[in-house]
Write an enzyme that holds these catalytic residues in place. Structure first.
Site, PDB file in Angstrom:
ATOM      1  N   HIS A  13      -7.210  -2.414 -10.864  1.00  0.00           N
ATOM      2  CA  HIS A  13      -7.598  -1.966  -9.462  1.00  0.00           C
ATOM      3  C   HIS A  13      -9.062  -1.734  -9.189  1.00  0.00           C
ATOM      4  O   HIS A  13      -9.476  -1.070 -10.290  1.00  0.00           O
ATOM      5  CB  HIS A  13      -6.623  -1.142  -9.137  1.00  0.00           C
ATOM      6  CG  HIS A  13      -6.924  -0.249  -7.477  1.00  0.00           C
ATOM      7  ND1 HIS A  13      -7.731   1.019  -7.613  1.00  0.00           N
ATOM      8  CD2 HIS A  13      -6.522  -0.553  -6.506  1.00  0.00           C
ATOM      9  CE1 HIS A  13      -7.682   1.447  -6.360  1.00  0.00           C
ATOM     10  NE2 HIS A  13      -7.032   0.277  -5.505  1.00  0.00           N
ATOM     11  N   HIS A  36       0.866  -1.246  -0.023  1.00  0.00           N
ATOM     12  CA  HIS A  36       0.028   0.009  -0.002  1.00  0.00           C
ATOM     13  C   HIS A  36       0.941   1.164  -0.141  1.00  0.00           C
ATOM     14  O   HIS A  36       0.329   2.467   0.665  1.00  0.00           O
ATOM     15  CB  HIS A  36      -0.822  -0.094   1.219  1.00  0.00           C
ATOM     16  CG  HIS A  36      -2.123   0.491   1.033  1.00  0.00           C
ATOM     17  ND1 HIS A  36      -2.635   1.754   1.426  1.00  0.00           N
ATOM     18  CD2 HIS A  36      -3.205   0.102   0.069  1.00  0.00           C
ATOM     19  CE1 HIS A  36      -3.943   1.990   0.812  1.00  0.00           C
ATOM     20  NE2 HIS A  36      -4.205   1.053   0.183  1.00  0.00           N
TER      21      HIS A  36
END
Length: 381
Positions: free
Chosen positions: A284, A185
């Site tokens: 994504h 992340h």
């Protein structure tokens, strides 16, 4: 056929839709969600609509060029997300006008079903074992988790030891017949990722996502070379030019977001670009069902598709986000795969009344938390 109106609908800080209507009664929907900045992206959509009203919606590439390049200043998450939502809606219109799903317009299907993956993050640890087992029982064979909590620039050895131990427990809980991926992340520094990646190899990790922040993309090759684990990135990259840098560095999986990276038009080009590097596509998509449907149209069209992110988790039951559709059943996976969408356009039917009823005109709740280190300095979420 001409475009008559463009309307935006903000439902939350993680869901914003756009409807493009025409004088032939055909309308298309797209999702221009930019997490934390949906009102900003909506304002950009409204500005761009000045180029669309009165135009022929079937001229998608020409309109895309105008929307992307016509304001002189270009790129970045806000403008690219606005273009993305409008682009999805234009493809939806064209598919409905011709009576075919979008993937047929992109060259026809390359597969009959698209593999999805699910998140199994825990509230107080890396990986929720119970949730992971529930996903696997429902047929999911690829799970992704993120390290729990904030990360220091260089963590103490015990922190990495705990992370690895929790991942080992997750692996034991789901077995070796399930792929595990870890999303760093952008929380890890380059030196900390370099320490971690070689230690993950024994766990059979499918891929490591965003091991450095996007502004450090030029350094990602160091991590590709330090470990055999495939590296994935791309949710905060917005164009072919930005993806070329990471593809040249050797990433194995690219993850453009169809709501951020210029829509179906640009993401299809990114997938084709990635194919020349023997890299695969895993779009994504932590957003709503319109975004998922648009992503799946790419999945069905490109040969180098790997897996599709989703957060609806319809394999576990109903999802509040899916209530904006009249046919959410088409997004329900079977054995971890969503069957090829055959409806026209994006393949989903938006319930306009439900959308209008869900519009939030007030102050929106934050789309993601703001973290700080113990000394008060900023920490990546």
């Amino acid at each position: 056929m001409r475009i008559t109106s463009v309307e935006t609908f903000v439902l939350s800080n993680r869901q914003a839709l756009v409807k493009v209507s025409t004088d032939e009664g055909v309308a298309g929907w797209g999702e221009h969600t930019l997490e934390n900045w949906v009102r900003t992206s909506s304002a950009a959509v409204e500005r761009m609509s000045e180029h669309l009203v009165g135009a022929d919606p079937l001229r998608i590439t020409g309109l895309w060029q105008t929307l992307t390049r016509g304001g002189f200043y270009r790129g970045g998450p806000v403008l690219s997300s606005a273009v993305a939502g409008l682009d999805q809606a234009l493809w939806d219109i064209k598919g409905r006008w011709l009576g075919v799903p979008v993937h047929e317009l992109l060259g026809g299907p390359t597969r009959d079903a698209a593999r999805i993956y699910a998140h199994a993050n825990g509230p107080e640890r890396t990986g929720d074992l119970q949730r992971a087992r529930a996903h696997v029982t429902a047929g999911i064979d690829l799970l992704k988790v993120a390290p729990h909590g904030r990360i220091e620039f260089l963590e103490k050895p015990e922190h990495l030891d705990t992370l690895l131990a929790e991942l080992a427990q997750l692996r034991a809980a789901v077995g070796t017949g399930v792929d595990l991926a870890i999303d760093l992340h952008g929380r890890f520094s380059l030196p900390l990722s370099r320490r971690l990646l070689p230690r993950l190899d024994a766990l059979g990790i499918a891929f490591v996502e965003e091991p450095v922040r996007p502004e450090h993309s030029d350094l990602i090759g160091d991590l590709v070379r330090c470990s055999p684990i495939p590296v994935a990135t791309g949710e905060r990259l917005y164009s072919r030019a930005e993806f070329r840098r990471v593809l040249d560095a050797g990433v194995a999986i690219v993850q453009p977001d169809v709501c951020h990276a210029g829509g179906i038009t640009e993401c299809f080009r990114i997938a084709t670009q990635a194919e020349t590097y023997d890299a695969q596509l895993a779009p994504h998509c932590p957003l709503g069902p319109v975004a998922l449907a648009a992503s799946l149209q790419l999945a069905f069209a490109v040969p180098n598709f790997y897996a599709q992110e989703q957060v609806l988790d319809l394999h576990l039951g109903t999802s509040p986000a899916a209530t904006v559709l009249t046919n959410p059943q088409v997004l329900v996976p079977i054995d971890g795969r969503i069957p090829r969408l055959t409806g026209p356009g994006l393949g989903v039917e938006v319930d306009e009344d439900a959308v209008r009823a869900a519009v939030d005109a007030g102050r929106l709740a934050p789309g993601s938390p703001a973290w700080a280190h113990p000394d008060g300095s900023f920490a990546e979420w």
